[in-house]
Design a protein around this motif. Structure first.
Motif, PDB file in Angstrom:
ATOM      1  N   SER A 155       0.819  -1.204   0.000  1.00  0.00           N
ATOM      2  CA  SER A 155       0.000   0.000   0.000  1.00  0.00           C
ATOM      3  C   SER A 155       0.858   1.261   0.000  1.00  0.00           C
ATOM      4  N   GLN A 156       2.042   1.182   0.581  1.00  0.00           N
ATOM      5  CA  GLN A 156       2.964   2.305   0.610  1.00  0.00           C
ATOM      6  C   GLN A 156       4.351   1.791   0.259  1.00  0.00           C
ATOM      7  N   TRP A 157       5.155   2.625  -0.355  1.00  0.00           N
ATOM      8  CA  TRP A 157       6.508   2.180  -0.657  1.00  0.00           C
ATOM      9  C   TRP A 157       7.327   2.195   0.623  1.00  0.00           C
ATOM     10  N   ALA A 158       8.300   1.274   0.669  1.00  0.00           N
ATOM     11  CA  ALA A 158       9.239   1.209   1.782  1.00  0.00           C
ATOM     12  C   ALA A 158      10.438   0.393   1.340  1.00  0.00           C
ATOM     13  N   ALA A 159      11.528   0.567   2.022  1.00  0.00           N
ATOM     14  CA  ALA A 159      12.726  -0.208   1.710  1.00  0.00           C
ATOM     15  C   ALA A 159      12.772  -1.508   2.515  1.00  0.00           C
ATOM     16  N   GLN A 160      11.788  -1.707   3.384  1.00  0.00           N
ATOM     17  CA  GLN A 160      11.767  -2.910   4.203  1.00  0.00           C
ATOM     18  C   GLN A 160      10.807  -3.930   3.611  1.00  0.00           C
ATOM     19  N   PRO A 161      11.219  -5.185   3.494  1.00  0.00           N
ATOM     20  CA  PRO A 161      10.343  -6.207   2.909  1.00  0.00           C
ATOM     21  C   PRO A 161       9.019  -6.376   3.654  1.00  0.00           C
ATOM     22  N   ASP A 162       9.023  -6.146   4.962  1.00  0.00           N
ATOM     23  CA  ASP A 162       7.806  -6.364   5.759  1.00  0.00           C
ATOM     24  C   ASP A 162       6.660  -5.453   5.360  1.00  0.00           C
ATOM     25  N   ALA A 163       6.951  -4.375   4.640  1.00  0.00           N
ATOM     26  CA  ALA A 163       5.907  -3.432   4.238  1.00  0.00           C
ATOM     27  C   ALA A 163       5.077  -3.955   3.070  1.00  0.00           C
ATOM     28  N   TYR A 164       5.521  -5.033   2.434  1.00  0.00           N
ATOM     29  CA  TYR A 164       4.857  -5.538   1.235  1.00  0.00           C
ATOM     30  C   TYR A 164       4.102  -6.823   1.546  1.00  0.00           C
ATOM     31  N   VAL A 165       2.902  -6.915   1.010  1.00  0.00           N
ATOM     32  CA  VAL A 165       2.031  -8.059   1.346  1.00  0.00           C
ATOM     33  C   VAL A 165       2.012  -9.129   0.268  1.00  0.00           C
ATOM     34  N   ASP A 166       2.258  -8.735  -0.969  1.00  0.00           N
ATOM     35  CA  ASP A 166       2.217  -9.695  -2.071  1.00  0.00           C
ATOM     36  C   ASP A 166       3.598  -9.791  -2.699  1.00  0.00           C
ATOM     37  N   TRP A 167       4.020 -11.032  -2.992  1.00  0.00           N
ATOM     38  CA  TRP A 167       5.341 -11.272  -3.554  1.00  0.00           C
ATOM     39  C   TRP A 167       5.261 -12.213  -4.745  1.00  0.00           C
ATOM     40  N   GLY A 168       6.098 -11.937  -5.739  1.00  0.00           N
ATOM     41  CA  GLY A 168       6.248 -12.854  -6.847  1.00  0.00           C
ATOM     42  C   GLY A 168       7.254 -13.934  -6.501  1.00  0.00           C
ATOM     43  N   GLN A 169       7.420 -14.888  -7.396  1.00  0.00           N
ATOM     44  CA  GLN A 169       8.250 -16.055  -7.118  1.00  0.00           C
ATOM     45  C   GLN A 169       9.743 -15.805  -7.316  1.00  0.00           C
ATOM     46  N   GLY A 170      10.112 -14.735  -7.959  1.00  0.00           N
ATOM     47  CA  GLY A 170      11.518 -14.434  -8.172  1.00  0.00           C
ATOM     48  C   GLY A 170      12.048 -14.938  -9.497  1.00  0.00           C
ATOM     49  N   THR A 171      13.041 -14.218 -10.007  1.00  0.00           N
ATOM     50  CA  THR A 171      13.710 -14.613 -11.238  1.00  0.00           C
ATOM     51  C   THR A 171      15.211 -14.429 -11.026  1.00  0.00           C
ATOM     52  N   LEU A 172      15.997 -15.388 -11.486  1.00  0.00           N
ATOM     53  CA  LEU A 172      17.427 -15.403 -11.216  1.00  0.00           C
ATOM     54  C   LEU A 172      18.195 -14.572 -12.235  1.00  0.00           C
ATOM     55  N   VAL A 173      19.015 -13.686 -11.734  1.00  0.00           N
ATOM     56  CA  VAL A 173      19.928 -12.896 -12.559  1.00  0.00           C
ATOM     57  C   VAL A 173      21.350 -13.287 -12.195  1.00  0.00           C
ATOM     58  N   THR A 174      22.114 -13.699 -13.198  1.00  0.00           N
ATOM     59  CA  THR A 174      23.507 -14.083 -12.991  1.00  0.00           C
ATOM     60  C   THR A 174      24.380 -13.227 -13.882  1.00  0.00           C
TER      61      THR A 174
END
Length: 121
Positions: A99-118
């Motif tokens: 709902s609000q931007w933040a630099a802390q992960p706890d502020a976010y409720v929905d997450w994607g599965q991630g994509t690997l960058v090498t």
């Protein structure tokens, strides 16, 4: 409610990649969107965010000037353009919605599965 990240891969140092995160389930423009990354053996760290309210963008110092976050509301997608990549950018990159931007992960409720960058040296 789903976030689907894509676009990761293997790239040489100095190269570029563009990550995408497609969102579904809720009104895209009502949320702040962010990218985080986690390298092996390290804590998850903030990379960039796009605020829902004032439309501002925020970046970690380590990526400022090299990465750009943007969003396409019509496509319900947020992007992370990564230029001048360095080996230390190697990580799993995940998008998040809150709902609000933040630099802390706890502020976010929905997450994607991630994509690997090498990034190879």
């Amino acid at each position: 409610v789903q976030l689907q990240a894509s676009g990761g891969g293997l790239v040489q140092a100095g190269g570029s990649l563009r990550l995408s995160c497609a969102a579904s389930g809720r009104t895209f423009s009502s949320y702040s969107m962010a990218w985080f990354r986690q390298a092996p053996g390290k804590e998850r760290e903030f990379v960039a965010a796009s605020s829902r309210s004032e439309g501002s963008t925020y970046y970690a110092d380590s990526v400022k000037g090299r990465f750009t976050i943007s969003r396409d509301s019509a496509a319900n997608t947020v992007y992370l353009q990564m230029n001048s990549l360095k080996p230390e950018d190697t990580a799993i990159y995940s998008c998040a919605r809150g709902s609000q931007w933040a630099a802390q992960p706890d502020a976010y409720v929905d997450w994607g599965q991630g994509t690997l960058v090498t990034v190879s040296s």
